[in-house]
Each structure stands twice: as structure tokens, then as C-alpha cells.
Design an enzyme around this catalytic site. Structure first.
Site, PDB file in Angstrom:
ATOM      1  N   GLN A 248       1.745  61.103  11.360  1.00  0.00           N
ATOM      2  CA  GLN A 248       0.913  59.889  11.363  1.00  0.00           C
ATOM      3  C   GLN A 248       1.280  58.985  12.542  1.00  0.00           C
ATOM      4  O   GLN A 248       1.882  57.916  12.353  1.00  0.00           O
ATOM      5  CB  GLN A 248       1.121  59.121  10.047  1.00  0.00           C
ATOM      6  CG  GLN A 248       0.629  59.856   8.824  1.00  0.00           C
ATOM      7  CD  GLN A 248       1.168  59.243   7.545  1.00  0.00           C
ATOM      8  OE1 GLN A 248       2.362  59.305   7.261  1.00  0.00           O
ATOM      9  NE2 GLN A 248       0.305  58.640   6.761  1.00  0.00           N
TER      10      GLN A 248
ATOM     11  N   ASP B  98      -4.704  49.191   4.575  1.00  0.00           N
ATOM     12  CA  ASP B  98      -3.411  49.845   4.408  1.00  0.00           C
ATOM     13  C   ASP B  98      -2.410  49.377   5.467  1.00  0.00           C
ATOM     14  O   ASP B  98      -2.762  49.244   6.643  1.00  0.00           O
ATOM     15  CB  ASP B  98      -3.647  51.360   4.573  1.00  0.00           C
ATOM     16  CG  ASP B  98      -2.403  52.194   4.356  1.00  0.00           C
ATOM     17  OD1 ASP B  98      -1.978  52.310   3.199  1.00  0.00           O
ATOM     18  OD2 ASP B  98      -1.865  52.744   5.342  1.00  0.00           O
TER      19      ASP B  98
ATOM     20  N   GLU C 274      -2.656  45.083   2.058  1.00  0.00           N
ATOM     21  CA  GLU C 274      -1.458  45.775   1.570  1.00  0.00           C
ATOM     22  C   GLU C 274      -0.294  45.441   2.504  1.00  0.00           C
ATOM     23  O   GLU C 274      -0.143  46.040   3.565  1.00  0.00           O
ATOM     24  CB  GLU C 274      -1.658  47.285   1.521  1.00  0.00           C
ATOM     25  CG  GLU C 274      -0.531  47.948   0.725  1.00  0.00           C
ATOM     26  CD  GLU C 274       0.180  49.119   1.387  1.00  0.00           C
ATOM     27  OE1 GLU C 274       1.072  49.690   0.760  1.00  0.00           O
ATOM     28  OE2 GLU C 274      -0.127  49.464   2.535  1.00  0.00           O
TER      29      GLU C 274
END
Ligand code: NOJ
Length: 537
Positions: free
Chosen positions: A169, A201, A243
């Protein structure tokens, strides 16, 4: 007239799409399956579905590693089927938000593939590269179990690349204006399809600067404000849910002046609900709520008990973390990173009284609750499964093959099949029929709270004064039209709670037969783990 925006008192329901419902019989959860289950969600009083990542993904981090921001993963269905799901959600009078993963993409994304191959490609600068892994050393590691560094050497590129999560990622480089613009276009495209907003996110980590811990940087806030502006201008009424697994004072700036996020998860509250139940003393909860700053009007916290990740213990002291681990995760296999990879009911000994009390706390404290699929029926976990998969098993709909999730012989995740939490015993169909079931207990609490203006959006006032010794957690919620006194016994023993209650007769919203008279210094008698939500008759 009540002008409070809908999300201020909404119920969110978190769907992990892989495991929720398989509509086409291939063993993999999909959009058709979710669409079939909307009546069920409506019956719970859900206002908004949060659907977890549905983008094409190699699934190194269960969909949070995205290889194409503009499409859906064919395993979930087609874009048309997603659109049909959105329309069906709206026909049911609900809303739907999806994950927006700004911070990183998959290493299989064409941007990264082009970037690693060619230093001169414009995509090279879409990522964060370095000739040394000794840069940004002040930045903590999040996946502590598996990562030793936030840098990974890429053979093809001949450089290290930066990643806050798995090496699959790579972080996007927000100093690059094209990245900033492209990710805004990602938002536009999904909004145009008809969704109602995003759960954003991992937002604290967008920018990097030398000598900083690289979390919550001003540059990051500026970009997020631009995103909100775009949403307000082009898609009025849409929402952004933040988040940021941070302390309340660090999350506070994400609400800014009401012009960044409307909603933000209250991470530190969650482990303290479990700590209060375990220690039979809500002191830590009182302290964190007292440390929670005011937020702008029309902004709201999101409360939750569990989610798809480990029960994070990042926002507790080292001492409390050790306590939580030894109490709730005695088997080291239950631990993951700085947290606990177990579900709600196993954590609380499968004890309906403790679970009801946990829900009582979540439902009566300020914030919009977010429910994790399966917790409403008491699903268990499977700690033998890799990473956080143990809390992502198949939804248990009935007692037929695969818990009614799918007729296929092979499913994407195992179904829980043990004597206590297995699908033959724990499933929606059986619990719908049983008035005493977990499902009906939780649904009833949810509907009761929904009907109380004070519990949904009233102001909050403490009834406890001692911060250290809090066997009974008590407070008032009050709105223009409604006032509720909440009194909750954290302990396994009977408690007498002495309080002042204005003259008159009171009843418990959950048990209207219960009656108590007001007065100065009256005693409220509480059975072990009992709670009252009192309103004047
Ligand atoms: C937070 C998500 O909740 C988690 O599941 C994921 O691994 C990380 N962000 C990285 O996207």
C-alpha cells in the site's frame, strides 16, 4: 421545527461486503446480496449504510489496497449493480456512504507500476521515494506486528518507497498537485453515482515533512478542507466521516470550524467502554469524556463498540493496554498490533447483560452510533484466521448451509460453526422469531433511543462527581422537548445510587412498568449490570 441535520442522530451500519450476503451464489458477498437484505437493515432502524471498500483490489489489506479508484471489484458485481444497490438503499429511506482511501493505493495500481519502472515518468512523483530508509524516523509504525519500517526497498525502482500500512500500500504523494486533483475526481465520480458521502480512511497521514511525526499536519487539514468544500459546493447535503485514530484533542481540528468533517469516530471512548465493564468502574470513561472538547454545531462524534479492525488500544496508556490485554486477550493469539482481534460477544463472555450495558453506554452517550454487522445477533470470532479476518466471517442469516450466506460449496471466508457461536445456533432467522433474542433485545434498545429526542441529540450533563470511583455511571441528556436520566450499574453487585430527581413519577424507557418517585437524595436500587433510562411521566 427541528433543523438538526440527519447525521447528528443517525444509526450507521457497517457492512463488510465480502461476508455479508452472496446474491449470485458464487460464494463471495456481493451488491445483489446486500440489496436483498435492506429490509432487515431498515427493521433495525438503520439510517445509513457504510459499505467497506468495493474497489478492484489484490486484497493484501482486504480492499484497502486499491488498484483502480474508478471501478468496483467484479467479485462484488458490476457498477450497474452497485448503482441498483444505491437506488434501493434510497428507496428504503436510508443513505449509503463508502470508503474513500486517500492516503495510499495498491502496489498493483497502474500509477505505482509506472512509477517504479521509470524515474522520469510523471507517476514517479505520485509516490514518496528516498535513497535512504533513514528519513522521517520520527514517524511511528502502525502495523507493529508485521512492519519494521515505513520504508520498503523497491528493486525495480532502485529506491525506497514510503508506506504507513503494508508495503503493498504505497502512500500517495500529496505534494503533487495532480495527485490532489485526481483524488478529488475520485470523490466526484462516486458522488455522481449517487452515494451520500464517504468514510475517509486514514486521513491523518496524507503529507510528510522532515522532523515531524507526519500525522495531522496543517497541509493535511488544508487539503481535507478543500475536499469538504468540493462536497458542499458540488454535492450539497453529502457527508464526510473522519477516521483518525487519535486523542479527542487531536481529532478536534478535523471538525475545524465546521468546514472539514461533519463526523469523526471517537476512538478513545471505545476501549474505555470495555475497560469500565471489566474493571467495574467507569472512571476512565468519565475522564475521557471530560477531556473531549466541544465540537462545532452540526458536527458529531461517531461512537462504536467494535469494527472490522482489531479493538484498538492505541489510545490508552501502556498500563491500561497491558490490563486490557491480560483481561480481554489472555491468549496471545487474540492480540493484533496494538489491539485485540475479537468480537463484541466473546469479549463480554457472551453475557447479554454485559452486552446490553455496553449498548446502553453507546446509545446514551453523545454521538451517532455505528454498528458492526453481526454484533446485533451475537456473532463470534475465529482467532485461527489470518490477521483481522477472524472478525470478518460470514454473516449468519439462518441455520442452512453456510449460515444462509451462500449456497456455494466454497465460500470466500469460513462460517463460524462452533456450538456456542455457530450459525446453527446464532442466526437472524431464529432470532427474529424469539422475542427474547439478542437481536430483539438490541433492536428494542435501538428503537427506544431513536424515539427519544434527548438521547439522540440532547445536551449532556454529569450526575457523577467522583472521577476515580465510578461503579454507577450516570448522566442526564436533555433537549428542548425531552429529558432522560441515565443510570448504569457497571458492577456485578447490587448498587444503591443516591441522587436528586425533581418531584414527580418516572418510568424507565426500556421497561415502562418500572416506576420511581423523584425527590432530594432518593435511592435508585440497581441490580448487577442494570441500567435505567428514566423519563418523567
Ligand atoms: C484503516 C482501516 O480501518 C484498516 O482496515 C486498514 O487496514 C487501514 N486503514 C489502511 O487502509
Amino acid at each position: 421545527m427541528n433543523k438538526t441535520p440527519w447525521y447528528m442522530s443517525a444509526y450507521f451500519y457497517q457492512i463488510y461486503p465480502r461476508s455479508f450476503m452472496d446474491g449470485n451464489g458464487d460464494g463471495y458477498g456481493d451488491f445483489i446480496g446486500i440489496t436483498q437484505k435492506l429490509d432487515y437493515l431498515k427493521s433495525l432502524g438503520i439510517d445509513c449504510i457504510w459499505i467497506q471498500p468495493i474497489y478492484p483490489s489484490p486484497m493484501a489489506d482486504d480492499g484497502y489496497d486499491i488498484s483502480d479508484f474508478e471501478n468496483v471489484d467484479p467479485r462484488f458485481g458490476t457498477l450497474d449493480e452497485f448503482k441498483q444497490l444505491i437506488d434501493a438503499v434510497h428507496e428504503h429511506g436510508m443513505k449509503i456512504i463508502m470508503d474513500l482511501v486517500l492516503n495510499h493505493c495498491s502496489d498493483q495500481h497502474p500509477w505505482f507500476q509506472a512509477a517504479r519502472k521509470d524515474r522520469n515518468s510523471k507517476y514517479r512523483d505520485y509516490f514518496v521515494w528516498s535513497d535512504t530508509d533513514q528519513k522521517y524516523l520520527e514517524t511511528r509504525i502502525i502495523f507493529t506486528d508485521t512492519q519494521k519500517s515505513n520504508w520498503t526497498w523497491d528493486e525495480v525502482a532502485g529506491q525506497y518507497f514510503w508506506h504507513r500500512f503494508y508495503p503493498q500500500q504505497p502512500d500517495l504523494n500529496y505534494d503533487n498537485p495532480e495527485v490532489r486533483e485526481k483524488m478529488k475526481n475520485v470523490m466526484r465520480n462516486w458522488m455522481k453515482l449517487g452515494i451520500d458521502g464517504f468514510r475517509a480512511d486514514a486521513v491523518p497521514y496524507l503529507f510528510e515533512r522532515d522532523g515531524m511525526n507526519n500525522e495531522n499536519l496543517p497541509e493535511t487539514h488544508n487539503y481535507l478542507k478543500e475536499c469538504r468544500k468540493l462536497m458542499d459546493e458540488e454535492f450539497p447535503g453529502s457527508i464526510l466521516l473522519c477516521e483518525a485514530n487519535m486523542w479527542p484533542k487531536e481529532v478536534r481540528p478535523y471538525f475545524a470550524d465546521g468546514d472539514e468533517f461533519q463526523l469523526g469516530f471517537h476512538f478513545p471512548l471505545m476501549p474505555r467502554i470495555f475497560m469500565s465493564l471489566g474493571k467495574q468502574n467507569a472512571s476512565s470513561l468519565v475522564k475521557i469524556l471530560k477531556d473531549t472538547p466541544e465540537i462545532p454545531q452540526d458536527c458529531q462524534w461517531c461512537t462504536f463498540l467494535r469494527n472490522h479492525d482489531e479493538l484498538t488500544l492505541e489510545m490508552v496508556t501502556e498500563e491500561d493496554r497491558q490490563w486490557m490485554w491480560s483481561f480481554y486477550a489472555p491468549d496471545p493469539e487474540m492480540r493484533k498490533n496494538l489491539g485485540i482481534r475479537r468480537r463484541l460477544w466473546p469479549l463480554l463472555d457472551n453475557d447479554p447483560k454485559k452486552v446490553a450495558l455496553a449498548y446502553s453506554m453507546m446509545l446514551t452517550m453523545p454521538g451517532s452510533p455505528v454498528f458492526y454487522y453481526g454484533d446485533e445477533i451475537g456473532m463470534g470470532d475465529d482467532i485461527r484466521l489470518y490477521d483481522r479476518n477472524g472478525v470478518r466471517t460470514l454473516m449468519q442469516w439462518d441455520d442452512t448451509k453456510n449460515g444462509g450466506f451462500s449456497p456455494a460449496d466454497k465460500t470466500c471466508m469460513p462460517v463460524i460453526d462452533d456450538p456456542v457461536y455457530g450459525y446453527k445456533k446464532i442466526n437472524v432467522a431464529a432470532q427474529e422469531k424469539d422475542p427474547e433474542s439478542h437481536l430483539n433485545m438490541i433492536r428494542s434498545l435501538m428503537l427506544t433511543r431513536k424515539a427519544s429526542d434527548a438521547l439522540c441529540r440532547g445536551k449532556f450533563e454529569w450526575l457523577v462527581t467522583d472521577d476515580e470511583n465510578v461503579p454507577v455511571l450516570a448522566y442526564i441528556r436533555e433537549s428542548e422537548y425531552d429529558k432522560v436520566w441515565v443510570i448504569q450499574n457497571m458492577t456485578d453487585s447490587d448498587q444503591d445510587f443516591i441522587m436528586d430527581l425533581p418531584e414527580g413519577k418516572y418510568y424507565d424507557l426500556n421497561h415502562p412498568d418500572y416506576e420511581i418517585s423523584g425527590g432530594t437524595g432518593i435511592t435508585v436500587k440497581l441490580a448487577p449490570r442494570a441500567f435505567y433510562w428514566l423519563r418523567k411521566k
